[in-house]
Write a protein that holds these residues in place. Structure first.
Motif, PDB file in Angstrom:
ATOM      1  N   MET A 172      25.349  -1.865 -61.332  1.00 53.44           N
ATOM      2  CA  MET A 172      25.899  -0.471 -60.571  1.00 53.44           C
ATOM      3  C   MET A 172      26.450  -0.825 -59.187  1.00 53.44           C
ATOM      4  N   ASN A 173      27.193  -1.868 -59.166  1.00 52.09           N
ATOM      5  CA  ASN A 173      27.600  -2.516 -57.913  1.00 52.09           C
ATOM      6  C   ASN A 173      29.174  -1.581 -57.448  1.00 52.09           C
ATOM      7  N   SER A 174      29.557  -0.969 -58.354  1.00 56.23           N
ATOM      8  CA  SER A 174      30.918  -0.577 -58.433  1.00 56.23           C
ATOM      9  C   SER A 174      31.280   0.990 -57.978  1.00 56.23           C
ATOM     10  N   ASN A 175      29.953   1.563 -57.539  1.00 51.88           N
ATOM     11  CA  ASN A 175      30.182   3.011 -56.826  1.00 51.88           C
ATOM     12  C   ASN A 175      30.429   3.127 -55.650  1.00 51.88           C
ATOM     13  N   LYS A 176      31.451   2.434 -55.225  1.00 53.11           N
ATOM     14  CA  LYS A 176      31.916   2.298 -53.760  1.00 53.11           C
ATOM     15  C   LYS A 176      32.244   3.515 -53.266  1.00 53.11           C
ATOM     16  N   HIS A 177      32.906   4.449 -53.707  1.00 49.77           N
ATOM     17  CA  HIS A 177      33.264   5.758 -53.203  1.00 49.77           C
ATOM     18  C   HIS A 177      32.597   6.945 -53.442  1.00 49.77           C
ATOM     19  N   ILE A 178      31.455   6.655 -53.645  1.00 47.24           N
ATOM     20  CA  ILE A 178      30.371   7.921 -53.913  1.00 47.24           C
ATOM     21  C   ILE A 178      29.968   8.373 -52.632  1.00 47.24           C
ATOM     22  N   SER A 179      30.075   9.841 -52.215  1.00 51.96           N
ATOM     23  CA  SER A 179      29.905  10.105 -50.702  1.00 51.96           C
ATOM     24  C   SER A 179      28.163  10.276 -50.672  1.00 51.96           C
ATOM     25  N   ILE A 180      27.967   9.963 -49.642  1.00 53.81           N
ATOM     26  CA  ILE A 180      26.363  10.162 -49.011  1.00 53.81           C
ATOM     27  C   ILE A 180      25.868  11.665 -49.528  1.00 53.81           C
ATOM     28  N   THR A 181      26.762  12.546 -49.400  1.00 50.25           N
ATOM     29  CA  THR A 181      26.114  13.914 -49.963  1.00 50.25           C
ATOM     30  C   THR A 181      25.829  13.891 -51.537  1.00 50.25           C
ATOM     31  N   VAL A 182      26.780  13.158 -52.373  1.00 47.92           N
ATOM     32  CA  VAL A 182      26.423  13.261 -53.562  1.00 47.92           C
ATOM     33  C   VAL A 182      25.015  12.336 -53.994  1.00 47.92           C
ATOM     34  N   ILE A 183      25.076  10.896 -53.032  1.00 49.84           N
ATOM     35  CA  ILE A 183      24.012  10.112 -53.076  1.00 49.84           C
ATOM     36  C   ILE A 183      22.584  10.937 -52.830  1.00 49.84           C
ATOM     37  N   LYS A 184      22.783  11.793 -51.781  1.00 53.43           N
ATOM     38  CA  LYS A 184      21.258  12.273 -51.368  1.00 53.43           C
ATOM     39  C   LYS A 184      21.098  13.318 -52.238  1.00 53.43           C
ATOM     40  N   ARG A 185      21.859  13.958 -53.340  1.00 56.48           N
ATOM     41  CA  ARG A 185      21.376  14.739 -54.193  1.00 56.48           C
ATOM     42  C   ARG A 185      20.870  14.162 -55.573  1.00 56.48           C
ATOM     43  N   LEU A 186      21.024  12.897 -55.534  1.00 57.96           N
ATOM     44  CA  LEU A 186      20.555  12.220 -56.760  1.00 57.96           C
ATOM     45  C   LEU A 186      18.921  12.393 -56.841  1.00 57.96           C
ATOM     46  N   PRO A 187      18.215  12.222 -55.884  1.00 56.43           N
ATOM     47  CA  PRO A 187      16.852  12.208 -55.940  1.00 56.43           C
ATOM     48  C   PRO A 187      16.506  13.858 -56.098  1.00 56.43           C
ATOM     49  N   ARG A 188      17.067  14.557 -55.921  1.00 55.41           N
ATOM     50  CA  ARG A 188      16.770  16.029 -56.089  1.00 55.41           C
ATOM     51  C   ARG A 188      17.019  16.163 -57.781  1.00 55.41           C
ATOM     52  N   TYR A 189      17.918  15.617 -58.169  1.00 54.81           N
ATOM     53  CA  TYR A 189      18.195  15.749 -59.628  1.00 54.81           C
ATOM     54  C   TYR A 189      17.084  15.130 -60.387  1.00 54.81           C
ATOM     55  N   TYR A 190      16.779  14.001 -59.918  1.00 55.91           N
ATOM     56  CA  TYR A 190      15.454  13.128 -60.513  1.00 55.91           C
ATOM     57  C   TYR A 190      14.277  13.821 -60.540  1.00 55.91           C
ATOM     58  N   ARG A 191      13.828  14.524 -59.114  1.00 55.70           N
ATOM     59  CA  ARG A 191      12.886  15.465 -58.981  1.00 55.70           C
ATOM     60  C   ARG A 191      12.888  16.633 -59.975  1.00 55.70           C
ATOM     61  N   TYR A 192      13.938  17.357 -60.176  1.00 54.87           N
ATOM     62  CA  TYR A 192      14.091  18.570 -61.173  1.00 54.87           C
ATOM     63  C   TYR A 192      13.778  17.785 -62.334  1.00 54.87           C
ATOM     64  N   LEU A 193      14.406  17.188 -62.886  1.00 54.44           N
ATOM     65  CA  LEU A 193      14.364  16.590 -64.427  1.00 54.44           C
ATOM     66  C   LEU A 193      13.009  16.095 -64.648  1.00 54.44           C
ATOM     67  N   GLY A 194      12.365  15.475 -63.754  1.00 60.35           N
ATOM     68  CA  GLY A 194      10.822  15.166 -63.806  1.00 60.35           C
ATOM     69  C   GLY A 194       9.929  16.432 -64.091  1.00 60.35           C
ATOM     70  N   GLU A 195      10.197  17.407 -63.410  1.00 57.69           N
ATOM     71  CA  GLU A 195       9.261  18.608 -63.718  1.00 57.69           C
ATOM     72  C   GLU A 195       9.778  19.147 -64.863  1.00 57.69           C
ATOM     73  N   LEU A 196      10.861  19.068 -65.143  1.00 55.57           N
ATOM     74  CA  LEU A 196      11.458  19.778 -66.752  1.00 55.57           C
ATOM     75  C   LEU A 196      10.674  19.027 -67.888  1.00 55.57           C
ATOM     76  N   LEU A 197      10.486  17.596 -67.577  1.00 58.69           N
ATOM     77  CA  LEU A 197       9.916  16.657 -68.554  1.00 58.69           C
ATOM     78  C   LEU A 197       8.364  17.033 -68.427  1.00 58.69           C
ATOM     79  N   ASP A 198       7.837  17.062 -67.335  1.00 56.85           N
ATOM     80  CA  ASP A 198       6.336  17.601 -67.107  1.00 56.85           C
ATOM     81  C   ASP A 198       6.150  18.840 -67.967  1.00 56.85           C
ATOM     82  N   ASN A 199       6.978  19.583 -68.062  1.00 57.14           N
ATOM     83  CA  ASN A 199       6.797  20.954 -68.980  1.00 57.14           C
ATOM     84  C   ASN A 199       7.510  20.914 -70.232  1.00 57.14           C
ATOM     85  N   ASP A 200       7.759  19.622 -70.642  1.00 57.06           N
ATOM     86  CA  ASP A 200       8.227  19.258 -72.250  1.00 57.06           C
ATOM     87  C   ASP A 200       9.465  19.941 -72.549  1.00 57.06           C
TER      88      ASP A 200
END
Lengths: 218, 218
Positions: B1-29
């Motif tokens: 994954m070394n090619s994502n050069k043009h992804i903005s910091i705003t998008v990058i900072k949303r990724l952990p949030r997606y990860y968190r929400y998806l983890g919660e969904l998984l916890d709730n089956d």
């Protein structure tokens, strides 16, 4: 200052940074700075600085630059620091206790009035110069003490209910440390410190070798 | 994954949030979600979600939505979570100790390998399952242990020198808690948690009654 409706969150989040740099300059007895010098120090373009500050008034003076003390005080006012704030911490775990003992807050006018927990083993123990109070005493405490901000350092599963509870008791500012996004009424202001999100952002940057310009603005 | 050069910091900072929400969904089956449902939950528009995720590959499927587990795992990989990270904490004050005891990190593959301080009254004391080590032992420790991230919980005045020191010893990731911006070589990644800045942002919002849409993305 209730008219700054169109200022973006990116600009707002840069204000504490300006305040920090200007405070350092003052500590070093520097009373005047050009936007070029401030730009070099802060790694923001001079035009960005001018643009940011123009949102809030006329601060610089062509050929003179900025009066550091004046700008520091004005940004402090914009940040709401011309008054003191009373905070309570809910959740006396590791992070809650660390925040209760964190001295830099006091310097900026943030006073921690009380710390609460629901764990019987914690209640009554001393943290800094506060005694951990039973969460059952919260309502009475808030009826007798003006509190501006609730610092929520609770487990993720408990935080949404607690946020609703403190808001129902009149609190309008929430500083949330739980890894959960809170959906609150419009008149409530929320600011989050999501530690694990921040750490994941760091490992993203490490894995993807992000360019340095993405490293400055966080 | 070394090619994502043009992804903005705003998008990058949303990724952990997606990860968190998806983890919660998984916890709730919950194994499947449409971008509309995810949008409602996260308070981000569905088109923003699609746009964010399209930066990293093709995840959704028209008429089906997202496979939660698959998306969770993929975002985890993008965040660099398919491996473990070893961290050291430098500065065993309130915040350093709280982080050393903070359990959610371990769950995500972040392991705290050691904690250091230069205060003779602290060295040798136990924090969680670690013993505070003398900072003088840092060089030897790093010569014998692979460490990815230095967590700097030092006073502002000491942090820049310590950051340079750990980088000279081979560390490439810095998680900085001091109220200072670090200027590091390009190959070093820095992520900051500026507590007082965050609190000032909250009082700005309180004083200026910022509209709710500014409250979501922090």
């Amino acid at each position: 200052m209730n008219s700054n409706k169109h200022i973006s969150i990116t600009v707002i989040k840069r204000l504490p940074r300006y305040y920090r740099y200007l405070g350092e300059l003052l500590d070093n007895d520097i009373n005047r700075i050009s936007s070029m010098e401030l730009s070099r120090k802060m790694n923001i373009t001079a035009s960005q600085i001018r643009q940011d500050l123009n949102n809030f008034g006329c601060f610089g003076q062509q050929g003179y630059g900025y009066n550091v003390e004046n700008l520091f005080n004005e940004i402090g006012k914009i940040l709401g620091l011309s008054r003191n704030y009373r905070m309570i911490i809910i959740g006396a775990g590791n992070i809650g206790q660390a925040l209760a003992r964190y001295t830099p807050f006091k310097k900026r006018g943030y006073q921690i009035a009380a710390i609460f927990d629901n764990n019987l083993n914690m209640i009554g123990k001393t943290v800094g110069d506060l005694q951990i109070q039973d969460i059952a005493a919260l309502e009475t405490f808030l009826a007798h003490n003006k509190v501006d901000i609730a610092v929520l350092t609770l487990p993720g599963k408990e935080v949404a209910d607690m946020a609703r509870h403190v808001v129902s008791l009149g609190i309008k500012g929430i500083w949330n440390f739980a890894p959960v996004d809170l959906h609150m009424p419009d008149y409530v202001q929320v600011e989050n410190v999501h530690l694990t999100d921040s750490l994941m952002t760091l490992t993203y940057k490490l894995c993807n070798n992000v360019p340095p310009e993405l490293n400055e603005s966080n």
